[in-house]
Each structure stands twice: as structure tokens, then as C-alpha cells.
Scaffold this active site. Structure first.
Site, mmCIF file in Angstrom:
data_model
loop_
_atom_site.group_PDB
_atom_site.id
_atom_site.type_symbol
_atom_site.label_atom_id
_atom_site.label_comp_id
_atom_site.label_asym_id
_atom_site.label_seq_id
_atom_site.Cartn_x
_atom_site.Cartn_y
_atom_site.Cartn_z
ATOM 1 N N ARG A 169 -13.602 35.481 50.083
ATOM 2 C CA ARG A 169 -13.904 34.856 51.367
ATOM 3 C C ARG A 169 -15.410 34.743 51.554
ATOM 4 O O ARG A 169 -16.164 35.651 51.199
ATOM 5 C CB ARG A 169 -13.305 35.662 52.529
ATOM 6 C CG ARG A 169 -11.793 35.694 52.503
ATOM 7 C CD ARG A 169 -11.207 36.364 53.727
ATOM 8 N NE ARG A 169 -9.792 36.596 53.565
ATOM 9 C CZ ARG A 169 -9.016 37.246 54.426
ATOM 10 N NH1 ARG A 169 -9.549 37.742 55.523
ATOM 11 N NH2 ARG A 169 -7.733 37.425 54.191
ATOM 12 N N ARG A 184 -16.630 44.615 54.593
ATOM 13 C CA ARG A 184 -16.494 43.153 54.672
ATOM 14 C C ARG A 184 -17.219 42.537 53.464
ATOM 15 O O ARG A 184 -18.421 42.317 53.477
ATOM 16 C CB ARG A 184 -17.090 42.630 55.983
ATOM 17 C CG ARG A 184 -16.760 41.176 56.288
ATOM 18 C CD ARG A 184 -17.517 40.696 57.523
ATOM 19 N NE ARG A 184 -17.130 41.420 58.723
ATOM 20 C CZ ARG A 184 -16.137 41.052 59.535
ATOM 21 N NH1 ARG A 184 -15.431 39.976 59.260
ATOM 22 N NH2 ARG A 184 -15.870 41.762 60.609
ATOM 23 N N GLU A 256 -9.631 47.163 61.746
ATOM 24 C CA GLU A 256 -8.440 46.545 61.155
ATOM 25 C C GLU A 256 -8.335 46.850 59.659
ATOM 26 O O GLU A 256 -9.284 46.663 58.910
ATOM 27 C CB GLU A 256 -8.487 45.033 61.363
ATOM 28 C CG GLU A 256 -7.321 44.291 60.714
ATOM 29 C CD GLU A 256 -7.630 42.824 60.452
ATOM 30 O OE1 GLU A 256 -7.007 42.270 59.531
ATOM 31 O OE2 GLU A 256 -8.514 42.265 61.138
ATOM 32 N N SER A 259 -2.553 43.546 58.519
ATOM 33 C CA SER A 259 -1.976 42.539 59.410
ATOM 34 C C SER A 259 -0.561 42.243 58.930
ATOM 35 O O SER A 259 -0.352 42.008 57.733
ATOM 36 C CB SER A 259 -2.797 41.244 59.406
ATOM 37 O OG SER A 259 -4.034 41.410 60.054
ATOM 38 N N ARG A 296 -10.993 48.543 52.311
ATOM 39 C CA ARG A 296 -10.970 49.154 53.646
ATOM 40 C C ARG A 296 -10.201 50.474 53.649
ATOM 41 O O ARG A 296 -10.527 51.387 54.425
ATOM 42 C CB ARG A 296 -10.391 48.173 54.664
ATOM 43 C CG ARG A 296 -11.295 46.970 54.873
ATOM 44 C CD ARG A 296 -10.886 46.106 56.041
ATOM 45 N NE ARG A 296 -11.918 45.098 56.283
ATOM 46 C CZ ARG A 296 -12.143 44.517 57.451
ATOM 47 N NH1 ARG A 296 -11.404 44.842 58.502
ATOM 48 N NH2 ARG A 296 -13.096 43.618 57.591
#
Length: 328
Positions: A169, A184, A256, A259, A296
Site C-alpha cells: 500500500r 504502517r 486496529e 477487520s 501489527r
């Protein structure tokens, strides 16, 4: 029609991101007798995270995982595969490049959002320039796993996959956010579950996927909160998303890590994925969910299991794969 997002479920909170609903909290953040360090300080001192050298090679938001961090990643992958194969999930290593037409079927690229994904121009395939073949690097394993059965009619639902993939990403719009460490990154690894199910089993399937992710958090004994995203923060093709946010002592807040989402038949219509029923062929319902966002999860383990001397206690469930009780 491609510009119209999925309708959200009735129980999804209206409004922007801050309207999210905290469904429950599980476990209490650990109380340390010392000031906890963040994962970058811990990982750098242990020699298992090296963002400085990675920046020389690839630029910012990349890392080398080394030594025990690699063992932690492999342990998390093994734990995920062990747990999910017992629940009937089929392991998959999917492609990491997808055609532009597949992105249209997935729906994440509509109404913006494509600026967050890497586009490969004039991809050289088997020595020939394919100027009309536009390919994207996947941003998550579901991007190449969900469309696996494009233009097919399935039988014997639910059909469940657990996919391991590297993901890419650009992190467009995140300038200045989480620039230090590995929370990130532009490149990261994930274990993802994708399920094709029947409409009448929608809630049962979604609850099972939530229980898988929460069960792994219980295995790791990490404190977390379950959050239902507001409509304004729900992705274009999804009807509902619940996040698991894990407490990170180095930051003093929940972040987070998972998901779990459903798209109902929104993606199935675009990708033409159906199943046989007594009433004829119908579109499947498609679900996806994070098993582990590896980086993460490593952040959460380092920060929650740190000791005053900078060592890390290995979660008991991972020790048989890591081969030690403590990282020093």
C-alpha cells in the site's frame, strides 16, 4: 451502477469515523512497574527490527525483520494455519498481482481509493510488452482470493479459504502518521480468511469469522476492544465491518489489528460468482476477515510482553514454534 457503494446493514452506526461503536472490551491493559517502551525501541535494541537499513534500500516505511522477529512471524503463520485448517479452511498462497478488471469487480477502487494501491504499468509478461495489461499489487490477500472463483457456479457452501500474502500500500493520505516503526508500512504480510456463503447463513458465517479472530486474540492473551465501524468509515463494497483494536502499551492506546467484513452479494454480482440452490443459481455472499496482520501483531506482542530489562516474554501458544520462552 459501479459508482454506487453497497448499502450498509441496519445496525451500522450512521455518520463519520468517530461515530464508531465500541461493542465490548476484552482483557485489561497490563500495568507495568516501569515505563513501557515502544516496539521500535525494543526491536532495535534486540536487533530484530531494522528500519534504518531498509530506508537505505527501499525508502521510508519499509523494514527488515531479522532473527527472532522472523521466528515470531513464522510462529503466527503456523498458529493461524493450525487453528483455521481444523475449522475447515483451505490454505492458499494467492497471486500478488491482479488485473484492473478484477479491481472493478472487487469494488475497492471505485469512487477513489485507488491512489492507495501500487499500479504496474506496461507489465512485461513472458518477455512480451503487454501494454494493455494493467496490473495492481494487492493491498490485502482478499484482493486476489475473493475473485478466485470469478464466473463460476459453486457447490457445497460454505467454501472457506485462509490466505497468506505479502501486501502493498502506498499509504496515500497518511503523511505524518505512524512514520516510525512497523505499524504502517508500504509492504507487510497478512493472513486473511475469505468465505463464500449462503444468504440465509449470513449472520452465522459472520459470527464464526469474528469468533476465529477473537479466539486467536485469546490464544495470545492480548487485551482488545471490538468496534463496529460507522457508515462513513465502511469501505465502498462492504455492508458491515467490525474491527479488533489491540491495546499498544508503547502508545498507550488501542490500534486496529483486524477487520472482519461482509459484502453480501455485492462483489459476487460484479465477479459473477454463484452457487447451486433448489431454486436455481443464486449469487453467493462473500465475507473476509483478518486472521493476523503480521507486523501489527508483532508490535502488540513486543509491547505487551516486554520486561523491564528489554527482553520479551514469548506468548505461551507460540513457544513451540519460536523455540524459546524469552527473546533477549
Amino acid at each position: 451502477l459501479y459508482q454506487i457503494p453497497n448499502m450498509v446493514d441496519d445496525d451500522v452506526p450512521a455518520g463519520p469515523e468517530e461515530n464508531k461503536e465500541i461493542v465490548k472490551k476484552v482483557g485489561e491493559p497490563k500495568k507495568f512497574s516501569f515505563t513501557p517502551k515502544d516496539h521500535l525501541e525494543l526491536g532495535t535494541a534486540l536487533g530484530i527490527i531494522d528500519t534504518q537499513r531498509a530506508s537505505k534500500i527501499a525508502g521510508s516505511r519499509f523494514t527488515y525483520l531479522k532473527g527472532d522477529a522472523v521466528l515470531l512471524e513464522l510462529a503466527l503463520i503456523n498458529l493461524a494455519m493450525e487453528r483455521l485448517t481444523k475449522k475447515g479452511f483451505i490454505p492458499v498462497f494467492p497471486p500478488m498481482l491482479i488485473k484492473k478488471e478484477i479491481t472493478e469487480g472487487l469494488g475497492y477502487w471505485q469512487a477513489g481509493g485507488n491512489e492507495n494501491y501500487y499500479f504496474v504499468k506496461d507489465f512485461d509478461l513472458e518477455g512480451e510488452k503487454q501494454k494493455d495489461l494493467d496490473l495492481y499489487l494487492v493491498g490485502t490477500g482478499e484482493h486476489s482470493t475473493v475473485p478466485m472463483h470469478k464466473d463460476e457456479i459453486l457447490e457445497n457452501l460454505p467454501l472457506k479459504y485462509v490466505a497468506f500474502s505479502s501486501c502493498f500500500r502506498r499509504e496515500a493520505g497518511s503523511y505524518g502518521k505512524d512514520t516510525k516503526g512497523i505499524l504502517r508500512l508500504h509492504q507487510f504480510d497478512k493472513v486473511e480468511m475469505v468465505v463464500y456463503g449462503k444468504p440465509e447463513e449470513e449472520e452465522e458465517t459472520y459470527k464464526e469469522m469474528l469468533s476465529v479472530s477473537e479466539g486467536l486474540m485469546a490464544d495470545l492473551e492480548l487485551p482488545y476492544q471490538l468496534v463496529k465501524l460507522a457508515a462513513g468509515d465502511t469501505a465502498f463494497p462492504l455492508s458491515k465491518t467490525c474491527d479488533i483494536e489491540t491495546f499498544m502499551p508503547g502508545q498507550g492506546k488501542y490500534r486496529e489489528t483486524h477487520s472482519i467484513s461482509k459484502a453480501r452479494d455485492y462483489q459476487a454480482r460484479r465477479l459473477n460468482i454463484k452457487y447451486k440452490s433448489d431454486e436455481g443459481n443464486k449469487y453467493v455472499y462473500i465475507f473476509n476477515g483478518t486472521v493476523f496482520a503480521i507486523g501489527r501483531t508483532i508490535v502488540a506482542i513486543l509491547e505487551n510482553y516486554q520486561n523491564e530489562d528489554g527482553s520479551i516474554t514469548v506468548p505461551e501458544v507460540l513457544r513451540k514454534w519460536v523455540g524459546k520462552d524469552t527473546l533477549r
